[in-house]
Design an enzyme around this catalytic site. Structure first.
Site, mmCIF file in Angstrom:
data_model
loop_
_atom_site.group_PDB
_atom_site.id
_atom_site.type_symbol
_atom_site.label_atom_id
_atom_site.label_comp_id
_atom_site.label_asym_id
_atom_site.label_seq_id
_atom_site.Cartn_x
_atom_site.Cartn_y
_atom_site.Cartn_z
ATOM 1 N N ASP A 215 36.976 44.656 38.826
ATOM 2 C CA ASP A 215 38.010 43.662 38.589
ATOM 3 C C ASP A 215 37.780 42.915 37.276
ATOM 4 O OD1 ASP A 215 40.277 42.099 39.895
ATOM 5 O OD2 ASP A 215 38.892 40.497 39.365
ATOM 6 N N GLU A 269 39.232 47.786 35.445
ATOM 7 C CA GLU A 269 40.516 47.121 35.221
ATOM 8 C C GLU A 269 40.385 46.402 33.886
ATOM 9 O OE1 GLU A 269 43.564 43.676 36.722
ATOM 10 O OE2 GLU A 269 41.420 43.383 36.782
HETATM 11 C C1 GLC Z 1 42.615 41.266 38.848
HETATM 12 C C2 GLC Z 1 43.237 41.556 40.192
HETATM 13 C C3 GLC Z 1 44.146 40.416 40.536
HETATM 14 C C4 GLC Z 1 43.326 39.155 40.602
HETATM 15 C C5 GLC Z 1 42.524 38.921 39.332
HETATM 16 C C6 GLC Z 1 41.449 37.892 39.535
HETATM 17 O O1 GLC Z 1 43.549 41.229 37.833
HETATM 18 O O2 GLC Z 1 43.885 42.791 40.178
HETATM 19 O O3 GLC Z 1 44.829 40.641 41.732
HETATM 20 O O4 GLC Z 1 44.169 38.053 40.821
HETATM 21 O O5 GLC Z 1 41.880 40.078 38.891
HETATM 22 O O6 GLC Z 1 40.426 38.402 40.325
#
Ligand code: GLC
Ligand code: CA
Length: 553
Positions: A215, A269
């Site tokens: 994440d 991500e």
């Molecule tokens: C990422 C997740 C999202 C979350 C953020 C903070 O972007 O996909 O859902 O709110 O991180 O953890």
């Protein structure tokens, strides 16, 4: 010049996998409390096996106060009681493996929960203490420190800092949270933080998970000066995004992943404007893979999509990385809705909830987009409900909205709840088999979803679900689709046409005109019915090669 493929390394499962995101809370509810859970997922594993996916990625299933739907983790070695237990997660992993499905879990390393032991210890300890050093605590600026330590904004709106209260009731230091106040950022320069996460990775690898989705992977390293964010801070100079220091963390993690048998993977991500910077995360000793958000955000436009595809293939090839293709996830407006709008591009900074959208057109394009995505070289990500053609639910009553975006934006950004509405499985009315009859799903499902239930679509050969099943089956049967070279062929304006390896030709008609198929075309699959030898607008087809380029009809 063809983009050369990945045949040499095709044995690595993650280079051509179809990975399905399960958002546990909204997938299936086993015990009837209206919230999806692991029992619900276990009951639907045969559905996922039949869909033809290779792996599931689970959004966070850890204990959480749910300040951000589980992305505020209170204990990285446990399972949220609403979802089940650690023992149940282990059963789920084993059952999925028995069906040939791998398990990826989310890990949230940038921040924890304000209810996590480390953080409550830090709050109880004084300024300057060892407990506080694992986070970013700072005195405020201005009179009596009443202003935040710097100007960083929170992703969800407002400042990225919240002020603490001392034991004697006076105002104290501030702490950093790039997301909600319930998500304090860890200090990744601290050895405890590094050791803790290395141990958490091992904890889950030991329990059989096949990988992690990382994440907010570009945000971990902060400029120790914590200076103001200024305009023009380009690549590498930004105080908290994509700093070079982050790569050392992933090199360490890669060694841990590689120390386990069975090709365990790390998927980032990484939201970055520059594809060259993204590719740096995918060097051979770092992450295996990352989501392609440029593709997700791209408008339904042939020229722009072609450019994104070319840039993706080129930048990934340079570091030997595998390209990925993704249309939706739990953070973005569902693509059926996006593709039904006048402006089909997407930006995280403006979700445009409530803007007019033609659902029928959106679904037609979503069908074509599925065949586009599944015929590009690399790995594909699906979000639960894509295969049912679900749209964004844009009329959730204000008082039911739960996403922190809503409150933190001063009630201007309705947030991400509309793509998180519980899935419709069967039946004529809510809860549509999401849970036992009588259960009230945590977000209301539209009555029209009676036509989109998995049960209804399984019985309809022309449904989105059947298209997904057939396309994923073909993608498995024809290694050229996911693994081979891509060569663009000449085509009329608004039509994408490419050859995959030497065996399959793909056509996607994004123009308003019908396009002619080659005379000798053997059609393997099409996203909508073909009109004799003509590919209608917003339709895609896979043809057995031999077929030449298309012309205008
Ligand atoms: C990422 C997740 C999202 C979350 C953020 C903070 O972007 O996909 O859902 O709110 O991180 O953890
Ligand atoms: Ca439940």
């Amino acid at each position: 010049m063809p983009h050369t493929g990945q045949r040499a390394v095709a044995q690595e499962w993650w280079r051509t996998a179809a990975i399905y995101e399960v958002y546990v809370r909204s997938f299936a509810d086993g015990n009837g409390d209206g919230i999806g859970d692991l029992a619900g997922v276990r009951g639907r594993l045969p559905y996922l096996a039949e869909l033809g996916i290779d792996a599931i990625w689970f959004a966070p299933w850890y204990p959480s106060p749910m300040a951000d739907a589980g992305y505020d983790v209170a204990d990285y070695r446990e399972v949220e009681p609403l979802f089940g237990s650690l023992a149940e997660a282990e059963k789920l992993i084993a059952e999925a493996h028995a069906l040939g499905i791998r398990i990826i879990i989310d890990i949230v390393p940038n921040h924890g929960s304000d209810q996590q032991q480390w953080f409550t210890d830090a709050l109880a300890a004084p300024a300057g203490s060892a407990e506080r050093a694992r986070y970013h605590f700072r005195p405020g600026q201005g009179d009596a420190g009443s202003l935040p330590p710097n100007n960083w904004p929170s992703v969800f709106g407002g400042p990225a800092w919240s002020r603490t209260t001392n034991a004697d009731g006076t105002a104290g230091e501030w702490y950093l949270h790039l997301f909600s106040p319930g998500q304090p950022d860890f200090n990744w320069a601290h050895p405890d933080v590094r050791a803790e996460f290395a141990d958490v990775l091992r904890f889950w690898f030991d329990r059989g998970v096949d990988g992690f989705r990382l994440d907010s992977a570009a945000l971990l390293a902060k400029d120790p000066a914590l200076g103001d964010l200024r305009s023009g801070q380009g690549a590498g100079a930004h105080p908290f995004e994509d700093r070079d220091g982050v790569h050392g963390i992933y090199r360490e993690w890669r060694k841990i992943a590689d120390s386990y048998p069975g090709e365990r993977v790390l998927i980032g991500e990484v939201w970055l404007p520059d594809p060259e910077r993204l590719a740096r995360y995918l060097r051979a000793d770092e992450l295996h893979s990352a989501f392609n958000f440029d593709f997700l955000c791209c408008a339904w436009d042939a020229a722009r999509l072609r450019e994104v595809i070319d840039v993706t293939l080129t930048t990934h090839a340079r570091v030997g990385a595998t390209p990925t293709w993704v249309l939706s996830n739990h953070d973005v407006v569902r693509h059926v809705t996006r593709y039904g709008r006048a402006d089909t591009a997407f930006s995280m900074s403006d979700r445009r909830i409530g803007e007019p959208a033609d659902r029928e057109l959106g679904q037609r394009r979503a069908r074509a987009a599925a065949l586009l995505t599944f015929s590009l070289p690399g790995c594909v990500y699906l979000y639960q409900g894509d295969e049912l053609g679900l749209w964004e639910v844009e009329d959730i009553p204000d008082e039911m909205l739960q996403d922190p975006f809503w409150e933190r934006s001063g009630y201007t950004d309705r947030g991400r709840d509309g793509c998180r509405v519980p899935l419709p499985w069967a039946g004529e009315e809510p809860p549509f088999g999401f849970g036992p009859d009588g259960c009230v799903p945590w977000l209301p499902q539209p009555a029209e979803w009676k036509d989109l239930t998995a049960e209804r679509q399984a019985a309809d050969p022309h449904s989105m679900l059947q298209l997904y099943r057939a396309a994923l089956r073909l993608r498995r049967a024809e290694p050229a689709l996911a693994g081979g070279d891509l060569t663009w062929l000449p085509s009329p304006e608004g039509v994408l046409c490419y050859r995959r390896a030497d065996s399959i030709t793909v056509l996607v008609n994004l123009s308003a005109q019908p396009a002619e198929l080659p005379a000798d075309a053997e059609v393997l699959i099409s996203s909508s019915p073909l009109d004799h030898d003509v590919l209608p607008p917003d339709t895609a087809a896979w043809l057995r090669a031999g077929a030449t380029s298309p012309g205008a009809a």
